[in-house]
Design a protein around this motif. Structure first.
Motif, PDB file in Angstrom:
ATOM      1  N   ALA A 196     -22.087  93.097  45.281  1.00 40.30           N
ATOM      2  CA  ALA A 196     -21.256  93.835  46.228  1.00 40.30           C
ATOM      3  C   ALA A 196     -20.726  92.855  47.268  1.00 40.30           C
ATOM      4  O   ALA A 196     -21.459  91.973  47.725  1.00 40.30           O
ATOM      5  N   VAL A 197     -19.465  92.988  47.618  1.00 41.52           N
ATOM      6  CA  VAL A 197     -18.853  92.173  48.662  1.00 41.52           C
ATOM      7  C   VAL A 197     -18.605  93.082  49.849  1.00 41.52           C
ATOM      8  O   VAL A 197     -17.792  94.008  49.775  1.00 41.52           O
TER       9      VAL A 197
ATOM     10  N   GLU B 274     -13.250  87.161  41.427  1.00 45.19           N
ATOM     11  CA  GLU B 274     -12.386  87.741  42.449  1.00 45.19           C
ATOM     12  C   GLU B 274     -12.868  89.154  42.772  1.00 45.19           C
ATOM     13  O   GLU B 274     -13.042  89.967  41.858  1.00 45.19           O
ATOM     14  N   PRO B 275     -13.080  89.482  44.037  1.00 43.09           N
ATOM     15  CA  PRO B 275     -13.538  90.831  44.383  1.00 43.09           C
ATOM     16  C   PRO B 275     -12.497  91.884  44.009  1.00 43.09           C
ATOM     17  O   PRO B 275     -11.290  91.668  44.167  1.00 43.09           O
ATOM     18  N   VAL B 276     -12.970  92.993  43.485  1.00 43.57           N
ATOM     19  CA  VAL B 276     -12.116  94.145  43.196  1.00 43.57           C
ATOM     20  C   VAL B 276     -12.440  95.207  44.237  1.00 43.57           C
ATOM     21  O   VAL B 276     -13.606  95.597  44.390  1.00 43.57           O
ATOM     22  N   ASP B 277     -11.432  95.686  44.969  1.00 46.39           N
ATOM     23  CA  ASP B 277     -11.725  96.607  46.060  1.00 46.39           C
ATOM     24  C   ASP B 277     -12.101  97.988  45.539  1.00 46.39           C
ATOM     25  O   ASP B 277     -11.737  98.392  44.435  1.00 46.39           O
ATOM     26  N   ARG B 278     -12.854  98.703  46.345  1.00 47.02           N
ATOM     27  CA  ARG B 278     -13.378 100.009  45.949  1.00 47.02           C
ATOM     28  C   ARG B 278     -12.276 100.996  45.623  1.00 47.02           C
ATOM     29  O   ARG B 278     -12.383 101.788  44.683  1.00 47.02           O
ATOM     30  N   GLU B 279     -11.194 100.974  46.404  1.00 47.53           N
ATOM     31  CA  GLU B 279     -10.106 101.920  46.186  1.00 47.53           C
ATOM     32  C   GLU B 279      -9.489 101.747  44.804  1.00 47.53           C
ATOM     33  O   GLU B 279      -9.172 102.722  44.118  1.00 47.53           O
ATOM     34  N   ARG B 280      -9.328 100.493  44.382  1.00 47.93           N
ATOM     35  CA  ARG B 280      -8.767 100.242  43.061  1.00 47.93           C
ATOM     36  C   ARG B 280      -9.716 100.701  41.956  1.00 47.93           C
ATOM     37  O   ARG B 280      -9.293 101.261  40.949  1.00 47.93           O
ATOM     38  N   LEU B 281     -10.991 100.451  42.142  1.00 49.57           N
ATOM     39  CA  LEU B 281     -11.980 100.893  41.160  1.00 49.57           C
ATOM     40  C   LEU B 281     -11.988 102.410  41.043  1.00 49.57           C
ATOM     41  O   LEU B 281     -11.995 102.964  39.934  1.00 49.57           O
ATOM     42  N   ILE B 282     -11.981 103.071  42.185  1.00 49.48           N
ATOM     43  CA  ILE B 282     -12.001 104.531  42.191  1.00 49.48           C
ATOM     44  C   ILE B 282     -10.754 105.085  41.519  1.00 49.48           C
ATOM     45  O   ILE B 282     -10.814 106.025  40.711  1.00 49.48           O
TER      46      ILE B 282
ATOM     47  N   PHE C 273     -13.149 111.741  45.233  1.00 47.61           N
ATOM     48  CA  PHE C 273     -14.226 110.904  44.695  1.00 47.61           C
ATOM     49  C   PHE C 273     -15.086 110.385  45.830  1.00 47.61           C
ATOM     50  O   PHE C 273     -14.585 109.749  46.758  1.00 47.61           O
ATOM     51  N   ASP C 274     -16.380 110.635  45.773  1.00 46.20           N
ATOM     52  CA  ASP C 274     -17.312 110.136  46.790  1.00 46.20           C
ATOM     53  C   ASP C 274     -17.587 108.655  46.525  1.00 46.20           C
ATOM     54  O   ASP C 274     -18.137 108.302  45.474  1.00 46.20           O
ATOM     55  N   PRO C 275     -17.212 107.747  47.454  1.00 49.83           N
ATOM     56  CA  PRO C 275     -17.419 106.303  47.236  1.00 49.83           C
ATOM     57  C   PRO C 275     -18.865 105.929  46.944  1.00 49.83           C
ATOM     58  O   PRO C 275     -19.131 104.924  46.293  1.00 49.83           O
ATOM     59  N   HIS C 276     -19.813 106.746  47.428  1.00 49.67           N
ATOM     60  CA  HIS C 276     -21.225 106.443  47.170  1.00 49.67           C
ATOM     61  C   HIS C 276     -21.563 106.530  45.691  1.00 49.67           C
ATOM     62  O   HIS C 276     -22.585 105.979  45.250  1.00 49.67           O
ATOM     63  N   ARG C 277     -20.712 107.208  44.914  1.00 47.01           N
ATOM     64  CA  ARG C 277     -20.963 107.286  43.478  1.00 47.01           C
ATOM     65  C   ARG C 277     -20.881 105.904  42.830  1.00 47.01           C
ATOM     66  O   ARG C 277     -21.534 105.651  41.818  1.00 47.01           O
ATOM     67  N   LEU C 278     -20.086 105.001  43.412  1.00 43.48           N
ATOM     68  CA  LEU C 278     -20.021 103.633  42.886  1.00 43.48           C
ATOM     69  C   LEU C 278     -21.366 102.932  43.040  1.00 43.48           C
ATOM     70  O   LEU C 278     -21.824 102.236  42.126  1.00 43.48           O
TER      71      LEU C 278
END
Length: 236
Positions: free
Chosen positions: A223-224, A177-185, A195-200
């Motif tokens: 990546a999705v 199941e994809p985990v969205d970037r906002e939740r990860l951050i 937090f700069d998303p590019h850090r992911l």
């Protein structure tokens, strides 16, 4: 129309030409195979994350990740047969396809009876191999030592930093199941707005390199587009 043996095989037809994909799925289904179609590598990976299959029928000229890369990746992460079906009929193309993990290489246009017979033959070989290894446990990726180490299927352990630990734990909690970037951050920092998303992307790139250097394995993570990231292995 003759029925191919072992037609219960589950076939994932990965072909970006809509008309040809529908034709292949239809013809294989008429012969008793369980066939489903996908237009891209990303769609195939998402399917395999939650549903296994026996054989992937794979075009080389896919959008994004091409068939060579897909075959190489599947060869590392999954126990599936790979049939390349492509318009590229040169000997060097065939050699490259077989060297990247294809079990069978066929050139378009292909006679459907020949394709069905090839799939059935490959399925027999795979079934024989499965019987030999049925008693062996399936190795898994796992977080160990309280989540501070990533263990590869062959037992190599890689120490993780705090951000890597949180990143992998959240993905392994819901494989397929994809985990969205906002939740990860949000899980990695107390100040998501700063937090700069590019850090992911940087974190994932470095983690892939470390895993490959330590174990030779490709990290089973994708990546999705427009969403976030997806762990491809059931059960972690």
């Amino acid at each position: 129309m003759p029925e191919a043996p072992l037609t219960s095989a589950r076939i994932a037809v990965t072909e970006d030409d809509d008309e040809l994909r529908e034709l292949l799925v239809s013809e294989l289904a008429e012969r008793g195979f369980q066939a489903v179609g996908f237009a891209s590598a990303e769609a195939l990976y998402r399917h395999l994350a939650v549903q296994s299959c026996d054989i992937v029928l794979l075009d080389i000229g896919l959008p994004g990740e091409d068939g060579y890369a897909v075959a190489r990746h599947l060869h590392q992460i999954a126990s599936v047969g790979i049939v390349m079906l492509t318009a590229r009929g040169k000997s060097d193309d065939m050699a490259r396809g077989l060297s990247t993990g294809a079990d069978l290489y066929l050139v378009k246009p292909v006679d459907m009876d020949v394709l069905a017979a090839g799939i059935a033959s490959l399925r027999r070989r795979l079934s024989s191999s499965e019987r030999i290894t049925a008693a062996e446990p399936t190795p898994r990726w796992a977080l160990v030592a309280g989540g501070w180490k990533l263990r590869t299927p062959d037992g190599v352990e890689l120490s993780l930093g705090e951000a890597e630990r949180v990143f992998l734990r959240m993905l392994l909690e819901q494989p397929g199941e994809p985990v969205d970037r906002e939740r990860l951050i949000a899980g990695m920092t107390e100040s998501p707005a700063d937090f700069d998303p590019h850090r992911l992307e940087v974190l994932l790139h470095r983690l892939r390199q470390r895993v490959r250097a330590a174990s030779g394995h490709a990290l089973p993570l994708r990546a999705v587009r427009g969403i976030g990231y997806l762990w491809l292995h059931e059960g972690g």
